[in-house]
Design a protein around this motif. Structure first.
Motif, mmCIF file in Angstrom:
data_model
loop_
_atom_site.group_PDB
_atom_site.id
_atom_site.type_symbol
_atom_site.label_atom_id
_atom_site.label_comp_id
_atom_site.label_asym_id
_atom_site.label_seq_id
_atom_site.Cartn_x
_atom_site.Cartn_y
_atom_site.Cartn_z
ATOM 1 N N TYR A 1 -5.682 70.053 -18.014
ATOM 2 C CA TYR A 1 -6.602 69.760 -16.929
ATOM 3 C C TYR A 1 -6.762 68.250 -16.814
ATOM 4 C CZ TYR A 1 -7.896 74.641 -17.749
ATOM 5 O OH TYR A 1 -7.861 75.992 -17.925
ATOM 6 N N GLY A 2 -7.102 67.815 -15.610
ATOM 7 C CA GLY A 2 -7.481 66.430 -15.494
ATOM 8 C C GLY A 2 -6.868 65.665 -14.354
ATOM 9 N N LEU A 3 -7.239 64.408 -14.334
ATOM 10 C CA LEU A 3 -6.893 63.493 -13.257
ATOM 11 C C LEU A 3 -5.392 63.321 -13.102
ATOM 12 C CD1 LEU A 3 -8.193 61.511 -11.203
ATOM 13 C CD2 LEU A 3 -8.208 59.802 -13.018
ATOM 14 N N ARG A 4 -4.658 63.337 -14.200
ATOM 15 C CA ARG A 4 -3.221 63.083 -14.144
ATOM 16 C C ARG A 4 -2.499 64.099 -13.267
ATOM 17 N NH1 ARG A 4 0.075 66.187 -17.270
ATOM 18 N NH2 ARG A 4 1.574 64.490 -17.501
ATOM 19 N N ASN A 5 -3.015 65.318 -13.177
ATOM 20 C CA ASN A 5 -2.366 66.353 -12.385
ATOM 21 C C ASN A 5 -2.591 66.184 -10.885
ATOM 22 O OD1 ASN A 5 -1.459 67.698 -14.752
ATOM 23 N ND2 ASN A 5 -3.479 68.619 -14.990
ATOM 24 N N LEU A 6 -3.540 65.338 -10.497
ATOM 25 C CA LEU A 6 -3.855 65.206 -9.084
ATOM 26 C C LEU A 6 -2.854 64.343 -8.331
ATOM 27 C CD1 LEU A 6 -7.753 64.895 -9.135
ATOM 28 C CD2 LEU A 6 -6.320 66.922 -8.786
ATOM 29 N N SER A 7 -2.114 63.477 -9.017
ATOM 30 C CA SER A 7 -1.117 62.666 -8.313
ATOM 31 C C SER A 7 -0.011 63.555 -7.761
ATOM 32 C CB SER A 7 -0.541 61.592 -9.239
ATOM 33 O OG SER A 7 0.087 62.178 -10.362
ATOM 34 N N VAL A 8 0.402 64.554 -8.536
ATOM 35 C CA VAL A 8 1.408 65.506 -8.058
ATOM 36 C C VAL A 8 0.841 66.327 -6.902
ATOM 37 C CG1 VAL A 8 2.833 67.492 -8.676
ATOM 38 C CG2 VAL A 8 2.509 65.627 -10.314
ATOM 39 N N ALA A 9 -0.394 66.788 -7.048
ATOM 40 C CA ALA A 9 -1.024 67.581 -5.998
ATOM 41 C C ALA A 9 -1.137 66.793 -4.696
ATOM 42 C CB ALA A 9 -2.400 68.048 -6.454
ATOM 43 N N ALA A 10 -1.431 65.498 -4.806
ATOM 44 C CA ALA A 10 -1.555 64.673 -3.604
ATOM 45 C C ALA A 10 -0.233 64.581 -2.864
ATOM 46 C CB ALA A 10 -2.057 63.277 -3.985
ATOM 47 N N SER B 1 -6.548 71.572 -5.494
ATOM 48 C CA SER B 1 -6.181 71.266 -6.869
ATOM 49 C C SER B 1 -7.334 70.616 -7.623
ATOM 50 C CB SER B 1 -4.957 70.349 -6.905
ATOM 51 O OG SER B 1 -4.574 70.061 -8.222
ATOM 52 N N PHE B 2 -8.131 69.824 -6.913
ATOM 53 C CA PHE B 2 -9.266 69.173 -7.558
ATOM 54 C C PHE B 2 -10.136 70.191 -8.276
ATOM 55 C CE2 PHE B 2 -13.776 68.110 -7.386
ATOM 56 C CZ PHE B 2 -13.803 66.913 -8.073
ATOM 57 N N TRP B 3 -10.467 71.277 -7.621
ATOM 58 C CA TRP B 3 -11.348 72.276 -8.227
ATOM 59 C C TRP B 3 -10.695 72.972 -9.411
ATOM 60 C CZ3 TRP B 3 -16.324 72.244 -6.918
ATOM 61 C CH2 TRP B 3 -16.679 71.615 -5.713
ATOM 62 N N ARG B 4 -9.375 73.097 -9.378
ATOM 63 C CA ARG B 4 -8.678 73.755 -10.485
ATOM 64 C C ARG B 4 -8.607 72.882 -11.725
ATOM 65 N NH1 ARG B 4 -5.134 75.347 -6.151
ATOM 66 N NH2 ARG B 4 -3.612 73.753 -6.776
ATOM 67 N N GLN B 5 -8.828 71.582 -11.581
ATOM 68 C CA GLN B 5 -8.737 70.667 -12.719
ATOM 69 C C GLN B 5 -10.050 70.497 -13.466
ATOM 70 O OE1 GLN B 5 -5.776 69.699 -13.675
ATOM 71 N NE2 GLN B 5 -5.011 70.809 -11.887
ATOM 72 N N LEU B 6 -11.108 71.095 -12.982
ATOM 73 C CA LEU B 6 -12.418 70.937 -13.609
ATOM 74 C C LEU B 6 -12.586 71.895 -14.781
ATOM 75 C CD1 LEU B 6 -14.684 70.718 -10.427
ATOM 76 C CD2 LEU B 6 -13.632 68.844 -11.694
ATOM 77 N N ILE B 7 -13.275 71.441 -15.810
ATOM 78 C CA ILE B 7 -13.612 72.309 -16.930
ATOM 79 C C ILE B 7 -15.130 72.375 -17.054
ATOM 80 C CG2 ILE B 7 -11.472 71.800 -18.156
ATOM 81 C CD1 ILE B 7 -13.093 70.010 -20.021
ATOM 82 N N ASP B 8 -15.595 73.469 -17.578
ATOM 83 C CA ASP B 8 -17.025 73.704 -17.711
ATOM 84 C C ASP B 8 -17.476 73.305 -19.108
ATOM 85 O OD1 ASP B 8 -19.605 74.623 -17.674
ATOM 86 O OD2 ASP B 8 -19.066 76.742 -17.850
#
Length: 274
Positions: free
Chosen positions: A59-68, A76-83
């Motif tokens: 999870y995390g910010l690093r995965n959002l560059s690919v999603a963008a 994708s933003f919501w899928r990267q969040l942890i509780d």
């Protein structure tokens, strides 16, 4: 409802520890969430601190560059969040205190050049459409450079400073530069040193909005994943963080009311809830 950014300066003033204390103590009404986004270009302190490396890079910010690049940043933003309220930090469902972990390597920051501005729009949309609060951890240098977009989009920016001579000297230039760039900067003071809030305000020329105690034992629970004592929520740091969060929200609301709404990005579609 607010989008609040925390920034720091050299000397490890405790930005991430402060952000985590605020996340876990932030007053929330039913149906509202608090999201902490770890946007420090120097890398995540939470993944190997509080979470002790248990999540790897799933999870995390690093995965959002690919999603963008794939046009899927909003979902994708919501899928990267942890509780952080879930067992062992596992993300099973979106509860009310959520974390977007930061990058695992500072070299990954280069791939996020086009993501920072889009994240700012997402944060504004989350606030506007869903009434959730967003806290952005910019680390020591994230309020400048490409990630500085997030500071510009926030309702208010607060610099975490310790009241020691070394910390004040490091903060003076940083606070001045931020004040010139975005205005309305405030200070969250970690009460480690001898200088009172009034002296800190005089030196930095911005208001001290809230003060947190210097409590290394409490802080290690958040910064290093140390064993949490019973009734940790009543610890000195956490009690002060509850007061601090209220003051930050009030300050952000006042600053937001003074701004022209036309200067804010709408942030609509990308912030839709899952």
């Amino acid at each position: 409802m607010a989008v609040v950014a925390l920034a720091g300066c050299s000397g490890a003033p405790g930005v991430t520890t402060t952000a985590l204390a605020l996340l876990l103590s932030w007053p929330l009404e039913p149906g509202r969430r608090m999201i902490l986004a770890e946007c420090d270009p120097d890398g995540s302190a939470v993944l190997h601190g509080l979470l002790q490396g248990t999540l790897g890079d799933r999870y995390g910010l690093r995965n959002l560059s690919v999603a963008a690049r794939q046009g899927d940043l909003g979902d994708s933003f919501w899928r990267q969040l942890i509780d952080l309220g879930g067992e062992d930090g596992a993300r099973e469902a979106a509860h009310d205190r959520l974390l977007l972990p930061g990058i695992t390597d500072p070299a990954q920051a280069a791939s996020l050049g086009s993501v920072w501005k889009a994240l700012g729009v997402i944060f504004r949309g989350i606030d506007a459409e869903h009434g959730h609060d967003v806290l952005i951890d910019l680390g020591r240098r994230g309020a400048f450079g490409p990630s500085g977009e997030l500071a510009e989009q926030a309702d208010a920016v607060f610099v975490v400073v310790r009241n020691t001579l070394r910390s004040l000297q490091a903060a003076e230039g940083r606070v001045r530069a931020l004040e010139e760039r975005i205005g309305g900067v405030g200070v969250v003071l970690i009460n480690e040193g001898p200088y009172p809030a009034g002296e800190v305000q005089r030196v930095l020329q911005v208001p001290v909005v809230a003060t947190l105690p210097y409590a290394p034992g409490d802080a290690r629970v958040l910064s290093d994943g140390a064993e949490q004592p019973r009734r940790f929520e009543r610890a000195a740091l956490m009690k002060a963080a509850r007061t601090c969060s209220t003051l930050l929200v009030q300050t952000a609301a006042v600053r937001r009311a003074r701004l022209d709404p036309g200067t804010r990005a709408a942030g609509g579609e990308v912030a839709r809830a899952r």
